[in-house]
Design a protein around this motif. Structure first.
Motif, PDB file in Angstrom:
ATOM      1  N   GLU A  50       0.869  -1.179   0.000  1.00 15.95           N
ATOM      2  CA  GLU A  50       0.000   0.000   0.000  1.00 15.95           C
ATOM      3  C   GLU A  50       0.903   1.226   0.000  1.00 15.95           C
ATOM      4  O   GLU A  50       1.800   1.331   0.847  1.00 15.95           O
ATOM      5  N   LEU A  51       0.699   2.112  -0.942  1.00 18.20           N
ATOM      6  CA  LEU A  51       1.551   3.296  -1.064  1.00 18.20           C
ATOM      7  C   LEU A  51       0.913   4.505  -0.405  1.00 18.20           C
ATOM      8  O   LEU A  51      -0.300   4.718  -0.494  1.00 18.20           O
ATOM      9  N   VAL A  52       1.752   5.323   0.234  1.00 17.34           N
ATOM     10  CA  VAL A  52       1.305   6.601   0.759  1.00 17.34           C
ATOM     11  C   VAL A  52       2.442   7.596   0.574  1.00 17.34           C
ATOM     12  O   VAL A  52       3.613   7.266   0.785  1.00 17.34           O
ATOM     13  N   TRP A  53       2.113   8.804   0.133  1.00 20.03           N
ATOM     14  CA  TRP A  53       3.107   9.869  -0.037  1.00 20.03           C
ATOM     15  C   TRP A  53       3.158  10.672   1.256  1.00 20.03           C
ATOM     16  O   TRP A  53       2.163  11.250   1.678  1.00 20.03           O
ATOM     17  N   ALA A  54       4.322  10.708   1.873  1.00 20.38           N
ATOM     18  CA  ALA A  54       4.454  11.311   3.205  1.00 20.38           C
ATOM     19  C   ALA A  54       5.481  12.435   3.191  1.00 20.38           C
ATOM     20  O   ALA A  54       6.387  12.473   2.345  1.00 20.38           O
ATOM     21  N   GLY A  55       5.342  13.340   4.134  1.00 20.79           N
ATOM     22  CA  GLY A  55       6.305  14.421   4.327  1.00 20.79           C
ATOM     23  C   GLY A  55       6.515  14.653   5.814  1.00 20.79           C
ATOM     24  O   GLY A  55       5.765  14.142   6.645  1.00 20.79           O
ATOM     25  N   VAL A  56       7.527  15.441   6.142  1.00 16.75           N
ATOM     26  CA  VAL A  56       7.741  15.790   7.551  1.00 16.75           C
ATOM     27  C   VAL A  56       6.527  16.553   8.074  1.00 16.75           C
ATOM     28  O   VAL A  56       6.101  16.383   9.212  1.00 16.75           O
ATOM     29  N   ASP A  57       5.958  17.404   7.220  1.00 16.35           N
ATOM     30  CA  ASP A  57       4.694  18.070   7.519  1.00 16.35           C
ATOM     31  C   ASP A  57       3.843  18.014   6.247  1.00 16.35           C
ATOM     32  O   ASP A  57       4.191  17.309   5.298  1.00 16.35           O
TER      33      ASP A  57
END
Length: 330
Positions: A50-57
């Motif tokens: 399962e893919l998710v695009w994440a960032g520090v914020d």
């Protein structure tokens, strides 16, 4: 009495993979990995990842010479099993402090991940991972021209720059700007059947071209279809040249020396002893081109009996002395 019907076996839970966005990252690898994962899910006919695009914020992230990209979730809230830290653009190996200062929020976010979260990274993206301390005591690799700088800045890491991809306890790292290719090859090999992996390799996971001496052609891990042979090559890379023995290598791999020799011949066209020698000499060639280390130090690091034996073997295989090779290719 009728026999009991065993309960249906539930498929394993998909791995939640966070594609991490951070300022200055090179987004091409993230898009390529997303394509590979989707193709793997389709080929396996089940959801492996399962893919998710994440960032520090949740702020838009300016990528290197690419678009600003919007994370869907913060890294802290992603609940990821694996976080992929993509390549970082660096113009010089002489000063790592400036980019690390700029990436302080990223390093802090990586430090705060649960210990069970696995990290994948490649190229200079390994730098913030190392700065987070997640590589302490781990085996790892990174882009070749950072070799000396990373040895200096992060001495607690077991750096293995002669290997294209290195699996540590909880971290998977790969070398080069296209390091996501061998990285995903390693990761998907554990998820897919051999025929499924072959289909993906043929369609998507093409090895990057490299200018190498003709005698070393075909020795790259990404060029080997046999999983056991890839493992054998990695063991050869980690073994001192003077201690290499076909029987010992075959024993470690739980195969007979004859079986291993047959596989080496089928995959490379070389006799097993020749193949092992060429791998060590390919490491010599890489060290000559990627560092300024003297020949004696290279001979000691790679476990040759002496500097003279290294020079003699290198000249027999390449037709050049190590010094001439360094002048021509470094």
């Amino acid at each position: 009495m009728p026999s009991a019907v065993p309960p249906p076996v539930s498929p394993p839970r998909p791995t939640r993979l966070a594609l991490l966005l951070y300022p200055g990252c090179m987004p091409g690898g993230l898009f390529a990995v997303a394509d590979m994962v989707r193709a793997a899910n389709l080929r396996a006919q089940r959801t492996l990842y399962e893919l998710v695009w994440a960032g520090v914020d949740l702020q838009p992230v300016p990528t290197w010479q690419g678009p600003g990209l919007q994370p869907a979730v913060t890294l802290a809230a992603a609940a990821a099993d694996v976080v992929l830290v993509p390549g970082l653009w660096l113009s010089s190996a002489s000063d790592l402090q400036r980019p690390l200062q700029q990436l302080t929020p990223l390093v802090r976010a990586l430090q705060q991940l649960p210990a069970a979260t696995r990290l994948w990274s490649y190229c200079a993206g390994v730098v913030p991972v190392a700065a987070s301390g997640r590589l302490h005591g781990e085996a790892a690799t990174a882009t070749w021209w950072l070799r000396e700088a990373l040895h200096t800045h992060f001495p607690r890491v077991d750096w293995r720059f002669d290997e294209a991809v290195v699996q540590g306890q909880s971290v998977l790292t790969a070398a080069g700007a296209h390091g996501y290719v061998p990285l995903m090859q390693q990761a998907l090999a554990a998820q897919l059947a051999p025929a499924e992996l072959r289909d993906l390799q043929n369609l998507l996971m093409l090895p990057r071209p490299a200018a190498v001496h003709p005698r070393f052609a075909g020795l790259e891990l990404t060029a080997l279809a046999d999983d056991n042979l890839r493992r054998a090559w990695m063991l050869v890379q980690r073994t001192a040249a003077a201690e290499l023995r076909l029987a010992a290598l075959a024993h470690t791999l739980h195969v007979s020396p004859r079986t291993l020799a047959r596989r080496v011949r089928a995959q490379t066209g070389l006799a097993a002893a020749q193949g092992m020698r060429h791998i060590k000499l390919r490491q010599v060639a890489d060290a000559l081109c990627e560092t300024r280390q003297p020949r004696k130090r290279i001979a000691e690091d790679l476990g040759f009996a002496s500097e003279a034996s290294l020079i003699r073997a290198f000249r027999q295989v390449t037709g050049m002395t190590p010094m001439a090779y360094r002048i021509a290719h470094a």
